[in-house]
Design a protein around this motif. Structure first.
Motif, PDB file in Angstrom:
ATOM      1  N   GLY A 346      35.019  28.705  61.995  1.00 34.36           N
ATOM      2  CA  GLY A 346      33.707  28.127  61.748  1.00 34.36           C
ATOM      3  C   GLY A 346      33.184  27.263  62.863  1.00 34.36           C
ATOM      4  O   GLY A 346      32.442  26.311  62.618  1.00 34.36           O
ATOM      5  N   GLU A 347      33.596  27.551  64.089  1.00 31.32           N
ATOM      6  CA  GLU A 347      33.144  26.778  65.248  1.00 31.32           C
ATOM      7  C   GLU A 347      32.472  27.728  66.241  1.00 31.32           C
ATOM      8  O   GLU A 347      33.083  28.161  67.213  1.00 31.32           O
ATOM      9  N   PRO A 348      31.226  28.090  66.012  1.00 32.67           N
ATOM     10  CA  PRO A 348      30.569  29.026  66.923  1.00 32.67           C
ATOM     11  C   PRO A 348      30.373  28.433  68.302  1.00 32.67           C
ATOM     12  O   PRO A 348      30.205  27.221  68.459  1.00 32.67           O
ATOM     13  N   ALA A 349      30.431  29.285  69.295  1.00 31.89           N
ATOM     14  CA  ALA A 349      30.194  28.845  70.666  1.00 31.89           C
ATOM     15  C   ALA A 349      28.729  28.511  70.846  1.00 31.89           C
ATOM     16  O   ALA A 349      27.851  29.067  70.175  1.00 31.89           O
ATOM     17  N   SER A 350      28.448  27.593  71.768  1.00 34.12           N
ATOM     18  CA  SER A 350      27.047  27.261  72.037  1.00 34.12           C
ATOM     19  C   SER A 350      26.426  28.246  73.010  1.00 34.12           C
ATOM     20  O   SER A 350      25.208  28.304  73.147  1.00 34.12           O
ATOM     21  N   TYR A 351      27.263  29.026  73.683  1.00 33.75           N
ATOM     22  CA  TYR A 351      26.740  29.998  74.647  1.00 33.75           C
ATOM     23  C   TYR A 351      27.791  31.069  74.884  1.00 33.75           C
ATOM     24  O   TYR A 351      28.991  30.768  74.979  1.00 33.75           O
ATOM     25  N   GLU A 352      27.339  32.328  74.964  1.00 35.29           N
ATOM     26  CA  GLU A 352      28.227  33.456  75.251  1.00 35.29           C
ATOM     27  C   GLU A 352      27.503  34.402  76.199  1.00 35.29           C
ATOM     28  O   GLU A 352      26.297  34.642  76.046  1.00 35.29           O
ATOM     29  N   ALA A 353      28.217  34.927  77.168  1.00 28.36           N
ATOM     30  CA  ALA A 353      27.629  35.902  78.092  1.00 28.36           C
ATOM     31  C   ALA A 353      28.748  36.788  78.616  1.00 28.36           C
ATOM     32  O   ALA A 353      29.892  36.353  78.753  1.00 28.36           O
ATOM     33  N   VAL A 354      28.397  38.044  78.921  1.00 33.03           N
ATOM     34  CA  VAL A 354      29.436  38.988  79.332  1.00 33.03           C
ATOM     35  C   VAL A 354      28.918  39.962  80.374  1.00 33.03           C
ATOM     36  O   VAL A 354      27.756  40.376  80.354  1.00 33.03           O
ATOM     37  N   VAL A 355      29.786  40.282  81.316  1.00 34.98           N
ATOM     38  CA  VAL A 355      29.589  41.372  82.272  1.00 34.98           C
ATOM     39  C   VAL A 355      30.685  42.377  81.991  1.00 34.98           C
ATOM     40  O   VAL A 355      31.863  41.991  81.884  1.00 34.98           O
ATOM     41  N   HIS A 356      30.343  43.652  81.839  1.00 36.95           N
ATOM     42  CA  HIS A 356      31.384  44.632  81.574  1.00 36.95           C
ATOM     43  C   HIS A 356      31.016  45.982  82.181  1.00 36.95           C
ATOM     44  O   HIS A 356      29.865  46.217  82.578  1.00 36.95           O
ATOM     45  N   ALA A 357      32.001  46.871  82.243  1.00 40.69           N
ATOM     46  CA  ALA A 357      31.808  48.179  82.885  1.00 40.69           C
ATOM     47  C   ALA A 357      31.996  49.322  81.894  1.00 40.69           C
ATOM     48  O   ALA A 357      32.392  50.425  82.275  1.00 40.69           O
ATOM     49  N   PHE A 358      31.691  49.089  80.601  1.00 37.85           N
ATOM     50  CA  PHE A 358      31.985  50.078  79.567  1.00 37.85           C
ATOM     51  C   PHE A 358      30.699  50.690  79.017  1.00 37.85           C
ATOM     52  O   PHE A 358      29.596  50.163  79.209  1.00 37.85           O
ATOM     53  N   ASP A 359      30.868  51.801  78.299  1.00 35.38           N
ATOM     54  CA  ASP A 359      29.749  52.398  77.576  1.00 35.38           C
ATOM     55  C   ASP A 359      30.248  52.864  76.216  1.00 35.38           C
ATOM     56  O   ASP A 359      31.406  52.656  75.859  1.00 35.38           O
ATOM     57  N   LYS A 360      29.350  53.428  75.431  1.00 35.59           N
ATOM     58  CA  LYS A 360      29.662  53.964  74.101  1.00 35.59           C
ATOM     59  C   LYS A 360      30.301  52.895  73.203  1.00 35.59           C
ATOM     60  O   LYS A 360      29.872  51.741  73.182  1.00 35.59           O
ATOM     61  N   GLU A 361      31.371  53.239  72.464  1.00 33.63           N
ATOM     62  CA  GLU A 361      31.940  52.324  71.480  1.00 33.63           C
ATOM     63  C   GLU A 361      32.459  51.017  72.092  1.00 33.63           C
ATOM     64  O   GLU A 361      32.187  49.945  71.533  1.00 33.63           O
ATOM     65  N   PRO A 362      33.179  51.062  73.224  1.00 32.86           N
ATOM     66  CA  PRO A 362      33.620  49.786  73.796  1.00 32.86           C
ATOM     67  C   PRO A 362      32.458  48.859  74.133  1.00 32.86           C
ATOM     68  O   PRO A 362      32.529  47.650  73.892  1.00 32.86           O
ATOM     69  N   ALA A 363      31.380  49.420  74.685  1.00 30.68           N
ATOM     70  CA  ALA A 363      30.225  48.595  75.034  1.00 30.68           C
ATOM     71  C   ALA A 363      29.612  47.969  73.785  1.00 30.68           C
ATOM     72  O   ALA A 363      29.257  46.775  73.774  1.00 30.68           O
ATOM     73  N   THR A 364      29.487  48.754  72.724  1.00 29.25           N
ATOM     74  CA  THR A 364      28.907  48.249  71.482  1.00 29.25           C
ATOM     75  C   THR A 364      29.740  47.112  70.909  1.00 29.25           C
ATOM     76  O   THR A 364      29.216  46.060  70.507  1.00 29.25           O
TER      77      THR A 364
END
Length: 396
Positions: A346-364
């Motif tokens: 129950g402690e949500p982050a105040s900020y989240e961001a991501v860089v990734h190299a995936f597509d399809k199910e992993p990206a989702t």
């Protein structure tokens, strides 16, 4: 003068950095047998790269991108470095005189001498600007000080505030990684950064590269046989890497001796540069033999105000080698673990961001847990904007 304690006016916040990175055959960080370090985790043997190795790689990346005067050095040879600097001052006739002055200047610090002449008993972490400030203390006074006996010279220098120089205006590397001087608490700088040992997300076996080297001259004489025979241990792995920056501690360290209004911008720059160098750096062990430098498949930053959270528990059950992309499966397991931790605690982050190299199910899966994928420059800019918006100088 000691640094003030952390106060409620400096909000506690942590910038967690999560990285999934696949490395080909390599021996980046070797053990006492010359083989890649490893560890048992989740009941299987994992590839491991020590936190010390990746922290050094991160610091070396800093050095490539910052002016030399902003560099920091960790060495037993601070006296030799200071001697070299003092030898260029007016009124210092020779290296021996510079060495005498250096010894007297360092005496107020109380650092124990090492076994080798001129060395300290342990590695001392300092900034180049701090050494320049130390030399400035006696600029124009060298002949006067050299004329004194060693005891009187040290007494005169003791009044100049030598310790204060190493308690203030810390370079970014010292502010981030801290300085430990076991027997001198007054020189200690608490680290703003914690770095975990990198672990493979799957089981790994140690392999060996048997090699021979040809002696060119024996070949020219039509002789047979190798000039050298040996072997190098290696492995290949998809690694989970984690680090966290205490925003409040970094600001506290950078504020010492600086104008108050300069501390917050320097803190934001420090976070950006740490995330950049941590993501892009790679330990260089056996680099010429394996050319193992890669870029991460995923970099995520999460800003929390409760506590840092290492998500290595996502990989306690090792990823199985079933023909699927290990990096993609690892990224999904990491994303699911982050979502699970957020929901259960129950402690949500105040900020989240991501860089990734995936597509399809992993990206989702990744984007549902960590936000829309973006470029690395966009991640850095968004992080800066969030920190400025949420933890401005007015509230910090």
């Amino acid at each position: 003068m000691s640094l003030p304690p952390l106060t409620p006016q400096i909000p506690r916040a942590y910038v967690d950095v999560h990285v999934i990175q696949t490395v080909p055959p390599a021996n980046m960080n070797r053990d006492d047998q010359g083989n890649p370090k490893d560890a048992m985790y989740g009941g299987v043997r994992r590839s491991r790269v020590s936190s010390q190795a990746w922290k050094r790689a991160t610091r070396m990346h800093f050095a490539q991108n910052r002016p030399e005067e902003d560099h920091a050095t960790r060495t037993r040879g601070v006296a030799a470095a200071l001697t070299e600097k003092l030898s260029t001052l007016p009124g210092v006739p020779d290296e021996e005189s510079a060495a005498r002055l250096a010894t007297s200047l360092l005496a107020p610090l109380g650092i124990k001498a090492g076994k080798k002449a001129g060395d300290t008993a342990y590695l001392f972490f300092y900034g180049q600007r701090q050494l320049d400030r130390l030399a400035t203390l006696i600029t124009g006074r060298a002949p006067e000080l050299l004329a004194l006996s060693d005891k009187k010279r040290e007494a005169a220098i003791a009044e100049l505030g030598v310790q204060e120089i190493f308690r203030t205006e810390h370079p970014l590397e010292v502010a981030l990684f801290g300085r430990m001087v076991a027997d001198l608490a007054s020189l200690r700088v608490d680290a703003a950064t914690q770095v975990a040992h990198a672990l493979s997300t799957h089981a790994v076996d140690l392999e060996f590269d048997y090699f021979t080297a040809v002696d060119d001259e024996t070949r020219r004489r039509n002789e047979t046989g190798a000039g050298m025979i040996g072997h190098i241990g290696f492995n290949s792995a998809t690694l989970y890497r984690y680090a966290t920056v205490g925003l409040h501690q970094l600001k506290h360290n950078l504020a010492a001796g600086r104008e108050p209004n300069a501390a917050w911008p320097a803190t934001v720059v420090g976070v950006r540069e740490f995330v950049t160098s941590f993501a892009r750096s790679v330990p260089s062990g056996y680099g010429n033999s394996f050319a193992h430098r890669t870029l991460p498949s995923l970099v995520a930053v999460v800003v929390r105000t409760d506590q840092p959270v290492n998500l290595v528990s996502a990989f306690e059950a090792p990823v199985r080698l079933d023909g699927e992309s290990i990096a993609a499966i690892s990224a999904m397991k990491l994303a699911n673990e982050h979502a699970k931790v957020t929901e259960r605690w129950g402690e949500p982050a105040s900020y989240e961001a991501v860089v990734h190299a995936f597509d399809k199910e992993p990206a989702t899966t990744v984007e549902e847990a960590l936000g829309a994928g973006q470029s690395f420059p966009e991640l850095l800019s968004g992080l800066e904007a969030h920190l400025d918006r949420t933890f401005s100088e007015g509230s910090a």
